[in-house]
Scaffold this active site. Structure first.
Site, PDB file in Angstrom:
ATOM      1  N   CYS A   3      64.378  59.129  35.565  1.00 26.46           N
ATOM      2  CA  CYS A   3      63.089  59.198  36.252  1.00 26.46           C
ATOM      3  C   CYS A   3      63.145  60.307  37.287  1.00 26.46           C
ATOM      4  CB  CYS A   3      62.764  57.859  36.916  1.00 26.46           C
ATOM      5  SG  CYS A   3      61.266  57.894  37.921  1.00 26.46           S
ATOM      6  N   CYS A  11      60.315  57.951  44.997  1.00 22.51           N
ATOM      7  CA  CYS A  11      60.051  56.550  44.671  1.00 22.51           C
ATOM      8  C   CYS A  11      61.379  55.882  44.364  1.00 22.51           C
ATOM      9  CB  CYS A  11      59.107  56.410  43.477  1.00 22.51           C
ATOM     10  SG  CYS A  11      58.825  54.682  42.978  1.00 22.51           S
ATOM     11  N   CYS A  87      55.184  57.933  35.670  1.00 21.65           N
ATOM     12  CA  CYS A  87      56.221  56.904  35.772  1.00 21.65           C
ATOM     13  C   CYS A  87      56.635  56.424  34.378  1.00 21.65           C
ATOM     14  CB  CYS A  87      55.716  55.724  36.600  1.00 21.65           C
ATOM     15  SG  CYS A  87      56.845  54.322  36.646  1.00 21.65           S
ATOM     16  N   TYR A 240      50.944  24.993  36.894  1.00 24.36           N
ATOM     17  CA  TYR A 240      50.835  26.434  37.167  1.00 24.36           C
ATOM     18  C   TYR A 240      50.718  27.166  35.828  1.00 24.36           C
ATOM     19  CZ  TYR A 240      53.085  24.808  41.504  1.00 24.36           C
ATOM     20  OH  TYR A 240      53.420  24.115  42.645  1.00 24.36           O
ATOM     21  N   GLU A 261      45.941  24.618  36.518  1.00 28.46           N
ATOM     22  CA  GLU A 261      45.999  25.939  37.163  1.00 28.46           C
ATOM     23  C   GLU A 261      44.887  26.022  38.197  1.00 28.46           C
ATOM     24  OE1 GLU A 261      46.309  29.578  38.527  1.00 28.46           O
ATOM     25  OE2 GLU A 261      47.837  28.803  37.148  1.00 28.46           O
ATOM     26  N   ASN A 306      55.983  26.486  36.269  1.00 25.71           N
ATOM     27  CA  ASN A 306      56.146  27.941  36.367  1.00 25.71           C
ATOM     28  C   ASN A 306      55.505  28.390  37.673  1.00 25.71           C
ATOM     29  OD1 ASN A 306      56.650  30.634  35.738  1.00 25.71           O
ATOM     30  ND2 ASN A 306      54.779  30.848  34.551  1.00 25.71           N
ATOM     31  N   CYS A 333      60.943  32.701  38.902  1.00 29.24           N
ATOM     32  CA  CYS A 333      61.138  34.134  39.137  1.00 29.24           C
ATOM     33  C   CYS A 333      61.958  34.381  40.391  1.00 29.24           C
ATOM     34  CB  CYS A 333      59.788  34.852  39.232  1.00 29.24           C
ATOM     35  SG  CYS A 333      58.750  34.295  40.594  1.00 29.24           S
TER      36      CYS A 333
END
Length: 375
Positions: A3, A11, A87, A240, A261, A306, A333
């Protein structure tokens, strides 16, 4: 992946880019196991890897510069725009939209928002691409002042981007690090982007959540469905649920599935998929996951959770502990919040787990964990 932006130091979002991809994957798996305390008796499946480039299905581009020379990318330390249209994280169908969008900013006289002076209108352009190459574009504005100009010039954008099927304006007036506001104005007749995942067409509305990496998300849903089928569950909740990724993959004849949700837009998308696919026994509700669970009478054979990065929190975790639910599928996550939640439900022990590299070149991860109640 090479990159030029990273090499030039403009970046550094891909913080691990200098490391070989295989080393990143190994380190990520080791980190997750360490944070979770490397619990005994867990079967760890091989990490699901990603394509190292062109894997992102969405671009959250900060708009800066001037109306005649806008930048699409990020802001530097001084609040000035850094253009990242090249990108390499974005697939060709997504990156090809940036130049026409920048030209549209000029044509419609959408003045970029200048953070240091707090002047201007257009804050972000949010672009999502489907597996079929169709696009959804959202313009995040401070107000509706530019709405008439945007509508006037929209036909020219549709001509420049023939795969653009959903366009909308989101109004976010606050000078704050908040990506979008509550008001969404759809500009096109079509209101959902069809996201083909495995054998399902998931319908994404402008304010609906969808995983960033479509291929890895597909593997995530396949693994969850396989574990549920192996356990022969007759009923499941997906808390979720977003646009219903887990719930719709779990749907089977004779299995009752409920998705919960907070976003009505996401629920509407999940319901549309269920109708189109004629999936039996599926039901979706707009509401708070914790409130739904605490008010429930009977519990299902399986609860899928989740949650956002902050995790489930103590009330829902403790409810799961005392509910008698025999199995929980936890998609996280953030291993730290997963570990905190697991501490509140010691009777539900991890038996299988898999790390999925949803976000290559970063410390972010996804981990799917199957919990079973101890006898």
């Amino acid at each position: 992946m090479r990159c030029g932006y990273f090499d030039a130091g403009v970046c550094r979002s891909c913080t691990l880019l200098a490391q070989p991809y295989a080393a990143q994957v190994d380190a990520q798996a080791a980190h997750v196991r360490t944070v979770l305390g490397d619990p005994a008796g867990v079967q760890w499946l091989p990490t699901v890897t990603s394509a190292p480039s062109a894997f992102r299905n969405k671009a959250k581009m900060v708009v800066a510069g001037t109306v005649d020379a806008p930048t699409l990318g990020i802001l530097d330390a001084h609040g000035h725009g850094v253009d990242l249209q090249g990108c390499p994280l974005y697939p060709a169908a997504l990156s090809a939209s940036f130049a026409p969008l920048a030209a549209f900013v000029t044509r419609a006289r959408l003045v970029p928002y200048d953070v240091p002076t707090r002047r201007g209108e257009l804050k972000h352009v949010l672009v999502t691409v489907s597996p079929d190459g169709e696009l959804m574009v959202r313009f995040v504005l401070r107000s509706t002042e530019a709405l008439s100009r945007l509508r006037k010039h929209l036909p020219s954008l549709l001509a420049d981007l023939p795969r653009l099927v959903v366009a909308s304006v989101n109004v976010q007036p606050a000078h704050a690090a908040v990506l979008e506001g509550e008001q969404e104005i759809t500009l096109t007749e079509q209101q959902t982007l069809r996201m083909r995942v495995n054998d399902l067409d998931l319908h994404l509305r402008p304010r609906g959540f969808f995983q960033t990496n479509t291929e890895v998300a597909a593997a995530l849903y396949r693994q969850a469905a396989a574990w549920a089928d192996e356990a022969q569950v007759a009923s499941a909740w997906d808390l979720y649920c977003g646009v219903g990724g887990f719930a719709l993959h779990l749907a089977r004849p004779g299995r009752a599935v409920v998705g919960v949700e907070t976003s009505p837009e996401a629920v509407a998308g999940a319901e549309q998929t269920a109708r189109d696919a004629a999936l039996p026994g599926t039901r979706f509700l707009a509401g708070d996951a914790t409130a739904f669970a605490l008010a429930a009478g009977d519990v299902p054979d399986l609860v899928v959770v989740n949650p956002p990065r902050r995790g489930l929190g103590e009330p829902l975790s403790r409810w799961l502990e005392t509910s008698g639910v025999p199995r929980v599928l936890y998609s996280s996550c953030h291993a730290g919040s997963l570990a905190r939640d697991l501490a509140h439900m010691p009777s539900l022990r991890p038996v299988r787990a898999q790390v999925l590299d949803m976000f290559p070149h970063t410390h972010h991860h996804e981990v799917l964990t199957l919990l079973e109640r101890a006898p």
